[in-house]
Design an enzyme around this catalytic site. Structure first.
Site, short mmCIF file in Angstrom:
data_model
loop_
_atom_site.label_atom_id
_atom_site.label_comp_id
_atom_site.label_asym_id
_atom_site.label_seq_id
_atom_site.Cartn_x
_atom_site.Cartn_y
_atom_site.Cartn_z
N SER A 1 -10.60 6.54 1.15
CA SER A 1 -9.81 6.66 2.37
C SER A 1 -10.11 7.99 3.03
O SER A 1 -10.24 9.02 2.35
CB SER A 1 -8.31 6.57 2.01
N ASN A 2 -10.22 7.98 4.35
CA ASN A 2 -10.43 9.22 5.11
C ASN A 2 -11.72 9.94 4.73
O ASN A 2 -11.79 11.16 4.77
CB ASN A 2 -9.24 10.16 4.94
N ASP B 1 0.84 -1.20 0.00
CA ASP B 1 0.00 0.00 0.00
C ASP B 1 0.88 1.25 0.00
O ASP B 1 1.75 1.40 0.86
CB ASP B 1 -0.90 0.00 1.25
N TYR C 1 3.46 10.22 -0.92
CA TYR C 1 4.56 9.78 -0.05
C TYR C 1 5.90 10.04 -0.74
O TYR C 1 6.11 9.59 -1.86
CB TYR C 1 4.46 8.28 0.25
N TYR D 1 7.46 1.59 23.18
CA TYR D 1 7.40 2.88 23.86
C TYR D 1 6.68 2.69 25.19
O TYR D 1 5.45 2.67 25.25
CB TYR D 1 6.70 3.91 22.99
N LEU E 1 -0.62 0.09 14.15
CA LEU E 1 0.16 -0.04 15.39
C LEU E 1 0.22 1.27 16.16
O LEU E 1 1.11 1.47 17.01
CB LEU E 1 1.56 -0.56 15.09
#
Length: 319
Positions: A157-158, A51, A56, A224, A215
């Site tokens: 998306s979104n 993806d 990007y 973390y 994640l």
């Protein structure tokens, strides 16, 4: 190696292993060699779905957008394996191809094809809603790309649930190709997808859901555990955002993940991804890896089966 069961992307003829490799890091935090190594190892480990997006990584200093697609295209050509990989990309965030006006969608798709060095995009997303462009025009443009063979399947998306429903109404009224996939923000500590209407819309329309930030920007990998972990050597650029989840709820989620991971002797990240994969409507979570060292935890999630009790404990911890 056990071959993972394959899942169908909505009503399309596309079938994939239930994990999407996020391409946002390629050409950004992973250079060419590291990106090629990750892609090679992903395929060798049973993955086959990558993806990316045309934008990007335009946010990085000195970048213009298209860096991820370019590296993926170079890898596909170098390996000669285009038919072995399902490629998803998106339009609307590349600085030279912003928005979803019809001419822009067509031009952006052509530019993505050139960078990817391929003749088709398997799954093409409208990356972000463009309320300045009539949705009817965007729907028609995407459907036209399917008609001419440039795109095999459409995703959104979104988008809000209301706008997804509107896309379907317009597509049905106009006789256009329907979307088959939805990409929302969803993970064990970000669960609005379950209640904001998007999951109901995915169920209604048979959409395959591919959650991003699966994640939680690295938080659900378990690396973390304290605020100063964000500044430790090797921390990702999003580590500062990841440690934002370190409240009582976040620590309860990590405790629940630790217990399940210990029982199965797998990394915490594998459990978080498996929980997501097993949620209603989810076809595959999206997760990225900057190096091959990060891949085994992701690949473990493909075949990890959690019991009903384990799913319940994780869900309750994040409630």
């Amino acid at each position: 190696m056990t071959q993972p069961a394959r899942v169908q992307i909505g009503a399309s003829d596309l079938r994939i292993a239930p994990l999407a490799l996020g391409g946002n890091v390629f050409g950004w935090t992973a250079d060419r060699d590291a990106s090629f190594d990750v892609l090679d190892a992903f395929l060798a480990g049973g993955g086959d779905f990558v993806d990316t997006a045309d934008g990007y990584s335009h946010w990085a200093p000195g970048h213009t957008g298209g860096e991820s697609e370019t590296l993926i295209g170079e890898w596909l050509t170098a390996r000669g394996n285009r038919d072995d990989v399902v490629i998803a990309t998106k339009v609307s965030t590349h600085p030279a191809f912003a928005g979803l006006a019809p001419d822009n969608v067509r031009a952006a798709a052509a530019a993505s094809l050139a960078r990817l060095q391929t003749d088709r995009i398997d799954l093409y997303y409208a990356h972000f809603d463009d309320e300045e462009t009539p949705l009817e025009e965007t729907v028609a443009a995407f459907s036209g790309l399917v008609d001419d063979g440039t795109v095999r399947a459409i995703g959104v998306s979104n988008y809000s649930a209301e706008r997804v429903a509107e896309w379907f109404r317009i597509a049905r009224d106009g006789g256009y190709h329907l979307p088959v996939a939805l990409q929302p923000h969803y993970n064990l500590v970000e669960r609005d997808f379950e209640t904001n209407g998007l999951r109901a819309e995915a169920e209604r329309e048979g959409l395959a859901v591919f959650p991003y930030f699966s994640l939680a920007k690295g938080f659900l990998s378990g690396k973390y555990r304290a605020a100063d972990d964000a500044t430790a050597a090797g921390a990702s650029p999003r580590a500062g955002e990841a440690v934002g989840y370190l409240d009582d709820r976040g620590r309860a989620v990590l405790d629940a993940l630790d217990a399940v991971a210990s029982a199965h002797q797998v990394p915490v990240a594998a459990v978080a991804l498996a929980w997501l994969r097993l949620q209603p409507t989810v076809a595959a979570p999206i997760a990225s890896a900057r190096s091959t060292a990060q891949l085994p935890a992701l690949l473990d999630s493909i075949t990890l089966e959690l019991s009903a009790e384990e799913l319940t404990s994780l869900t309750a911890a994040s409630a």
